[in-house]
Design an enzyme around this catalytic site. Structure first.
Site, PDB file in Angstrom:
ATOM      1  N   ARG A 262       0.846  -1.187   0.000  1.00 30.02           N
ATOM      2  CA  ARG A 262       0.000   0.000   0.000  1.00 30.02           C
ATOM      3  C   ARG A 262       0.887   1.245   0.000  1.00 30.02           C
ATOM      4  O   ARG A 262       2.060   1.198   0.352  1.00 30.02           O
ATOM      5  CB  ARG A 262      -0.910   0.003   1.226  1.00 30.02           C
ATOM      6  N   LYS A 287      -2.638  -2.054   8.521  1.00 33.66           N
ATOM      7  CA  LYS A 287      -3.834  -2.642   9.108  1.00 33.66           C
ATOM      8  C   LYS A 287      -3.434  -3.824   9.984  1.00 33.66           C
ATOM      9  O   LYS A 287      -2.638  -4.658   9.588  1.00 33.66           O
ATOM     10  CB  LYS A 287      -4.809  -3.102   8.016  1.00 33.66           C
ATOM     11  N   HIS A 357      -2.434   1.458  -5.662  1.00 33.06           N
ATOM     12  CA  HIS A 357      -3.433   0.433  -5.347  1.00 33.06           C
ATOM     13  C   HIS A 357      -3.824  -0.361  -6.578  1.00 33.06           C
ATOM     14  O   HIS A 357      -4.147  -1.551  -6.484  1.00 33.06           O
ATOM     15  CB  HIS A 357      -4.671   1.076  -4.721  1.00 33.06           C
ATOM     16  N   ARG A 360      -1.273  -2.960  -6.939  1.00 33.35           N
ATOM     17  CA  ARG A 360      -1.533  -4.009  -5.942  1.00 33.35           C
ATOM     18  C   ARG A 360      -2.565  -5.002  -6.477  1.00 33.35           C
ATOM     19  O   ARG A 360      -2.417  -6.214  -6.332  1.00 33.35           O
ATOM     20  CB  ARG A 360      -2.012  -3.338  -4.658  1.00 33.35           C
ATOM     21  N   HIS A 383      -3.744  -9.343   4.267  1.00 32.85           N
ATOM     22  CA  HIS A 383      -5.147  -9.352   4.656  1.00 32.85           C
ATOM     23  C   HIS A 383      -5.371 -10.337   5.799  1.00 32.85           C
ATOM     24  O   HIS A 383      -4.679 -11.357   5.910  1.00 32.85           O
ATOM     25  CB  HIS A 383      -6.043  -9.736   3.474  1.00 32.85           C
ATOM     26  N   TYR A 392     -10.349 -10.691  -6.816  1.00 29.90           N
ATOM     27  CA  TYR A 392      -9.388 -11.034  -7.859  1.00 29.90           C
ATOM     28  C   TYR A 392      -9.833 -12.277  -8.621  1.00 29.90           C
ATOM     29  O   TYR A 392      -9.604 -12.386  -9.820  1.00 29.90           O
ATOM     30  CB  TYR A 392      -8.004 -11.239  -7.234  1.00 29.90           C
TER      31      TYR A 392
END
Length: 412
Positions: A262, A287, A357, A360, A383, A392
């Site tokens: 990110r 995150k 992004h 990514r 994640h 995806y």
């Protein structure tokens, strides 16, 4: 030698500075700015602007000030007939006044925090404090502050306290925003934030439990018609880009494309995150606060070394990517997005979205096409669960076609 001696060539300029109030405070700040590497011409401009800050704010000594005071002084600066004799001051001039003044006061820790005026301000402050305690990312906290603050400003015009707010009020507010042009995806995002706020408000005993439970998001398709990222052949074209003047851009492209980082994760990288002996890279996820280590691929290592040797200025900042102009400091995520988006446009790369992004997304889609499982992709991207990477699979048309032609003959 003082900062005024280093900046002003003529004695009259130095004399004007020495005769104005707060001499020591101004000299300390200007010396600090000069040590950061800022040009003397720019420091001279700041020194002159500080004289107007002192005059328009009536300062005889350094004291705590509020941002509102600085804003009021900037408006007086806009209409000051003593200064703007040859041309009218514009908004950019007001912005310069605000920027110089706020930086000066921050240097002396003289800016007072905003004082809550209404109970609604106190609710927002408590909610944001809980978000900080939950270790949410800085950008998430800013988004929460904007959303909840906007709603509480609206509620403060209709109610005296948060306890009198009802679910009907929330629905009325959201409907009004729809009428102003908010898109369904924006409304859905605001609903999630408001629902979390009212759940916290119920725990604190501020509101009824039914409000948090009753806020429902509008149904918005999670998957778009087309993938957000560019085709992988376009990504490879970006990575083949070489220019002696753009070593920083090339290093950014590699980190965003190969490691799918990110924007804030790239800008948070420091020189200490690279273990050149063991050839590893340490990434701190924004995150959940996870820390991951990746093997440092040869091409990426070459691009970063090229940037360190020929593109990165010598400075005290330990961040890998710093600003191109002094004073050198950590590059902001938005600046990184602008650099990558401009490079994508310059090389004719097309995608639904431009920036880190989208790269990514392209990386994740390529991993899926090469046979990586959703679990492995989720772990690679940082994640917490696989639900975030299902998009995806939706966009991997090639794999979906293979599923469509799968024969069920012989299965009983």
């Amino acid at each position: 030698m003082t900062a005024f001696d280093r900046v002003f060539r003529r004695d009259c300029g130095r004399q004007i500075q020495r005769q104005a109030p707060l001499l020591q405070e101004r000299e300390q700040y200007l010396s600090h700015v000069l040590d950061l590497g800022v040009s003397k011409e720019w420091v001279r401009t700041q020194a002159s602007m500080l004289l107007h800050v002192v005059r328009l704010m009536g300062l005889e000594r350094m004291r705590p000030v509020t941002r509102a005071e600085v804003e009021q002084a900037s408006q007086r600066w806009l209409t000051d007939p003593k200064i703007h004799t040859t041309r009218r001051a514009g908004l950019s001039s007001v912005g310069s006044f605000m920027q110089v003044a706020l930086k000066w006061f921050r240097f002396h820790n003289a800016i007072c925090p905003p004082i809550p005026i209404t109970p609604f301000d106190m609710y927002l402050a408590e909610f944001l404090r809980s978000s900080v305690s939950a270790q949410l990312s800085y950008r998430t906290i800013l988004r929460d502050k904007s959303c909840v603050g906007l709603f509480l400003d609206w509620a403060g015009c209709h109610h005296r306290d948060l306890s009198s707010v009802t679910l009907k009020d929330v629905e009325t507010y959201l409907e009004a925003k729809r009428q102003t042009g908010w898109k369904p995806r924006t409304v859905a995002s605001q609903c999630s934030i408001l629902r979390r706020f009212f759940q916290y408000a119920f725990i604190r005993g501020w509101t009824d439990q039914r409000i948090g439970r009753g806020i429902s998001r509008p149904r918005v398709s999670r998957y778009e018609e087309a993938p957000k990222g560019p085709a992988w052949k376009d990504v490879r074209k970006l990575l083949e880009f070489r220019s002696p003047d753009e070593a920083r851009t090339r290093a950014m492209l590699f980190l965003c494309s190969i490691y799918a980082l990110r924007a804030s994760e790239v800008t948070n990288l420091t020189l200490d995150d690279f273990d050149w002996f063991n050839e590893t890279l340490t990434v701190r996820r924004v995150k959940q606060g996870r820390i991951q280590q990746f093997p440092l691929q040869f091409e990426i290592g070459e691009a970063i070394i090229d940037y360190l040797r020929h593109g990165r200025p010598s400075c005290k900042c330990r961040n890998l990517f710093v600003t191109a102009r002094p004073p050198y400091h950590q590059l902001s995520p938005q600046s990184l997005r602008n650099v990558i988006a401009q490079q994508m446009v310059a090389m004719g790369v097309t995608a639904t979205r431009l920036g880190p992004h989208s790269l990514r997304h392209a990386c994740a889609t390529q991993l899926l096409r090469r046979g990586s499982s959703l679990h492995d992709i989720a772990d690679f991207l940082g994640h917490k669960n696989m639900s975030s990477v299902c998009v995806y699979a939706k966009h991997d048309i090639r794999t979906l076609k293979n599923v469509a032609v799968f024969s069920l003959a012989g299965i009983r």
